[in-house]
Design a protein around this motif. Sequence first.
Motif, mmCIF file in Angstrom:
data_model
loop_
_atom_site.group_PDB
_atom_site.id
_atom_site.type_symbol
_atom_site.label_atom_id
_atom_site.label_comp_id
_atom_site.label_asym_id
_atom_site.label_seq_id
_atom_site.Cartn_x
_atom_site.Cartn_y
_atom_site.Cartn_z
ATOM 1 N N GLY A 158 0.928 -1.194 -0.021
ATOM 2 C CA GLY A 158 0.106 0.022 -0.081
ATOM 3 C C GLY A 158 0.869 1.024 -0.166
ATOM 4 O O GLY A 158 0.450 2.149 -0.784
ATOM 5 N N ALA A 210 0.608 3.618 -3.475
ATOM 6 C CA ALA A 210 0.302 4.977 -3.291
ATOM 7 C C ALA A 210 1.205 6.147 -3.406
ATOM 8 O O ALA A 210 1.128 7.020 -3.995
ATOM 9 C CB ALA A 210 -0.563 5.265 -1.744
ATOM 10 N N LEU A 240 -3.912 4.789 -0.102
ATOM 11 C CA LEU A 240 -2.906 3.685 0.493
ATOM 12 C C LEU A 240 -3.749 2.631 1.132
ATOM 13 O O LEU A 240 -3.427 1.319 0.664
ATOM 14 C CB LEU A 240 -2.249 4.379 1.665
ATOM 15 N N CYS A 241 -4.895 2.996 1.569
ATOM 16 C CA CYS A 241 -5.733 1.747 2.097
ATOM 17 C C CYS A 241 -6.375 1.014 1.119
ATOM 18 O O CYS A 241 -6.245 -0.214 1.190
ATOM 19 C CB CYS A 241 -6.896 2.442 2.964
ATOM 20 N N SER A 242 -6.793 1.629 -0.106
ATOM 21 C CA SER A 242 -7.304 0.693 -1.102
ATOM 22 C C SER A 242 -6.266 -0.286 -1.704
ATOM 23 O O SER A 242 -6.494 -1.296 -2.003
ATOM 24 C CB SER A 242 -8.165 1.512 -2.318
ATOM 25 N N GLU A 243 -5.045 0.288 -1.852
ATOM 26 C CA GLU A 243 -3.762 -0.485 -2.389
ATOM 27 C C GLU A 243 -3.441 -1.519 -1.401
ATOM 28 O O GLU A 243 -2.936 -2.634 -2.157
ATOM 29 C CB GLU A 243 -2.539 0.497 -2.606
ATOM 30 N N ALA A 244 -3.762 -1.381 -0.175
ATOM 31 C CA ALA A 244 -3.124 -2.023 0.735
ATOM 32 C C ALA A 244 -4.115 -3.284 1.009
ATOM 33 O O ALA A 244 -3.551 -4.420 1.630
ATOM 34 C CB ALA A 244 -3.038 -1.683 2.097
ATOM 35 N N CYS A 296 -8.869 0.732 7.652
ATOM 36 C CA CYS A 296 -8.559 2.206 7.423
ATOM 37 C C CYS A 296 -9.142 2.994 8.316
ATOM 38 O O CYS A 296 -10.109 3.849 8.152
ATOM 39 C CB CYS A 296 -8.889 2.394 6.085
#
Length: 156
Positions: free
Chosen positions: A21, A25, A48-52, A58
């Motif tokens: 993430g 990001a 970052l949260c969606s990539e992680a 989150c």
Amino acid sequence: GGTGIITVGAQFMTSHFLEHGVEAASRKIRTGEALKDGMTLGDFRQLLCSEAGSLISCDEHLVIHIKSSDTFAGLSPLTSCVTDGQLTPPEGEDSAALGTRTGGASQRVVVSACYQWDMGLALWQTIWNLISPMPVVQGRPVLSAVTAFRSEPYPE
């Protein structure tokens, strides 16, 4: 022993997703896309949260620190994940422009994510906290992922 192995595996996997993430990001900062798109600190956090992925909650258990400088030496010292037994709060409000923390083109930037990980397995969590070298907040280990880079000399 099986539960301990599962816990260690889950921690490794969670750390891997957190690192992914941060890297994915941060690429938007490195290329200038984040500034061009007018991202806020809150937008970056959501990215970052969606990539992680779903292993990372989150919420208040995730704190992101972003610092920039004209030199890599200027990024030191890194912001600690834990201050006075709590997660170190981020600098800047969610509504602030991301550029207030990243600067512009050709800047040295460090992005770090600190995640207070809730393993959910109380007995193993207690044992893990005894053997783990990681910082701990409220009995939960704090995982971290960091990337440092020079942003590209994109047109501003």
